[in-house]
Design a protein around this motif. Structure first.
Motif, PDB file in Angstrom:
ATOM      1  N   GLN A  44      52.356  42.709  49.126  1.00  0.00           N
ATOM      2  CA  GLN A  44      51.582  43.413  50.157  1.00  0.00           C
ATOM      3  C   GLN A  44      50.145  43.683  49.680  1.00  0.00           C
ATOM      4  N   VAL A  45      49.869  43.364  48.426  1.00  0.00           N
ATOM      5  CA  VAL A  45      48.532  43.506  47.856  1.00  0.00           C
ATOM      6  C   VAL A  45      47.966  42.096  47.704  1.00  0.00           C
ATOM      7  N   PHE A  46      46.909  41.801  48.443  1.00  0.00           N
ATOM      8  CA  PHE A  46      46.370  40.440  48.483  1.00  0.00           C
ATOM      9  C   PHE A  46      45.174  40.285  47.559  1.00  0.00           C
ATOM     10  N   LYS A  47      45.170  39.164  46.839  1.00  0.00           N
ATOM     11  CA  LYS A  47      44.052  38.861  45.938  1.00  0.00           C
ATOM     12  C   LYS A  47      43.193  37.770  46.565  1.00  0.00           C
ATOM     13  N   GLY A 100      38.398  40.927  39.709  1.00  0.00           N
ATOM     14  CA  GLY A 100      39.105  42.188  39.927  1.00  0.00           C
ATOM     15  C   GLY A 100      38.495  42.999  41.056  1.00  0.00           C
ATOM     16  N   GLY A 101      37.383  42.512  41.594  1.00  0.00           N
ATOM     17  CA  GLY A 101      36.734  43.218  42.699  1.00  0.00           C
ATOM     18  C   GLY A 101      36.228  42.272  43.773  1.00  0.00           C
ATOM     19  N   VAL A 102      36.728  41.036  43.759  1.00  0.00           N
ATOM     20  CA  VAL A 102      36.275  40.042  44.745  1.00  0.00           C
ATOM     21  C   VAL A 102      36.935  40.316  46.091  1.00  0.00           C
ATOM     22  N   THR A 103      36.126  40.356  47.130  1.00  0.00           N
ATOM     23  CA  THR A 103      36.616  40.497  48.493  1.00  0.00           C
ATOM     24  C   THR A 103      35.920  39.468  49.373  1.00  0.00           C
ATOM     25  N   ALA A 104      36.545  39.121  50.478  1.00  0.00           N
ATOM     26  CA  ALA A 104      35.954  38.155  51.408  1.00  0.00           C
ATOM     27  C   ALA A 104      34.922  38.818  52.320  1.00  0.00           C
ATOM     28  N   ALA A 126      46.861  45.637  51.529  1.00  0.00           N
ATOM     29  CA  ALA A 126      45.771  46.077  50.668  1.00  0.00           C
ATOM     30  C   ALA A 126      44.982  44.851  50.218  1.00  0.00           C
ATOM     31  N   VAL A 127      43.667  44.931  50.370  1.00  0.00           N
ATOM     32  CA  VAL A 127      42.761  43.892  49.882  1.00  0.00           C
ATOM     33  C   VAL A 127      41.631  44.590  49.132  1.00  0.00           C
ATOM     34  N   SER A 128      40.964  43.879  48.265  1.00  0.00           N
ATOM     35  CA  SER A 128      39.885  44.485  47.493  1.00  0.00           C
ATOM     36  C   SER A 128      38.792  45.024  48.412  1.00  0.00           C
ATOM     37  N   ALA A 129      38.268  46.190  48.009  1.00  0.00           N
ATOM     38  CA  ALA A 129      37.154  46.795  48.742  1.00  0.00           C
ATOM     39  C   ALA A 129      35.816  46.316  48.182  1.00  0.00           C
ATOM     40  N   GLY A 130      35.863  45.395  47.193  1.00  0.00           N
ATOM     41  CA  GLY A 130      34.632  44.864  46.632  1.00  0.00           C
ATOM     42  C   GLY A 130      34.198  45.560  45.354  1.00  0.00           C
ATOM     43  N   LYS A 131      35.074  46.402  44.832  1.00  0.00           N
ATOM     44  CA  LYS A 131      34.779  47.113  43.586  1.00  0.00           C
ATOM     45  C   LYS A 131      36.097  47.359  42.875  1.00  0.00           C
ATOM     46  N   ARG A 132      36.124  47.134  41.569  1.00  0.00           N
ATOM     47  CA  ARG A 132      37.344  47.408  40.811  1.00  0.00           C
ATOM     48  C   ARG A 132      37.727  48.874  41.008  1.00  0.00           C
ATOM     49  N   GLY A 133      39.024  49.089  41.236  1.00  0.00           N
ATOM     50  CA  GLY A 133      39.510  50.448  41.418  1.00  0.00           C
ATOM     51  C   GLY A 133      39.571  50.910  42.861  1.00  0.00           C
ATOM     52  N   LEU A 134      39.100  50.071  43.782  1.00  0.00           N
ATOM     53  CA  LEU A 134      39.134  50.423  45.204  1.00  0.00           C
ATOM     54  C   LEU A 134      39.751  49.288  46.013  1.00  0.00           C
TER      55      LEU A 134
END
Length: 160
Positions: A44-47, A100-104, A126-134
């Motif tokens: 459910q957590v997408f990279k 670790g912080g890549v988002t589309a 859940a997808v990256s918000a563009g920053k590690r840790g978010l």
């Protein structure tokens, strides 16, 4: 907590989301670890992976954290003969984001986004918000709308 460019894009599009925060271990940026910290199943957590096709160039592949990218399937979906992931050193110059912080959402240049069909089986992902840790917690349809993502079977199960 400051908003990321990805969150601002969702705000501008009036798409609902939540921001999830987690502790970052720079030595372990795996999606599975992120999922564990968030208390979510890894699927459910997408990279977001950065790839390059032989015909159409750079694209982004969004797959479940528990899966591997099927490069042949991505090539077919993207209209390429073959694709490969880009070397890690090229990720930040191409996207503006670190591993670790890549988002589309909000990449330096608008690249085609290919999303594994498993995303559509969840109510929220859940997808990256563009920053590690978010991470962004949102409905798959909101994510697809924001990224203009094209859905297909581009992931395969990771070996045990």
């Amino acid at each position: 907590m400051s908003k990321t460019n990805a969150a601002r894009i969702l705000d501008r599009l009036k798409l609902p989301y939540e921001i999830l925060e987690y502790a970052v271990d720079p030595d372990d940026l795996a999606a599975e670890s992120t999922a564990e910290k968030l208390g979510l199943p890894p699927e459910q957590v997408f990279k977001t992976l950065v790839a390059r096709g032989d015909r159409h160039g750079v694209c982004l592949a969004v797959i479940p954290g528990s899966a591997q990218l099927d490069l042949k399937a991505l090539a077919v979906l993207a209209g390429d003969r073959k694709t490969d992931t880009v070397p890690l050193k090229d990720v930040q110059p191409l996207t503006g984001y670190v591993r670790g912080g890549v988002t589309a959402l909000g990449t330096k240049k608008a690249y085609p986004v290919y999303v594994d069909e498993l995303m559509l089986t969840f109510e929220t992902v859940a997808v990256s918000a563009g920053k590690r840790g978010l991470m962004l917690w949102l409905a798959p349809q909101a994510y697809l709308t924001a990224t203009q993502g094209i859905v297909g079977a581009i992931a395969r199960s990771s070996p045990p």
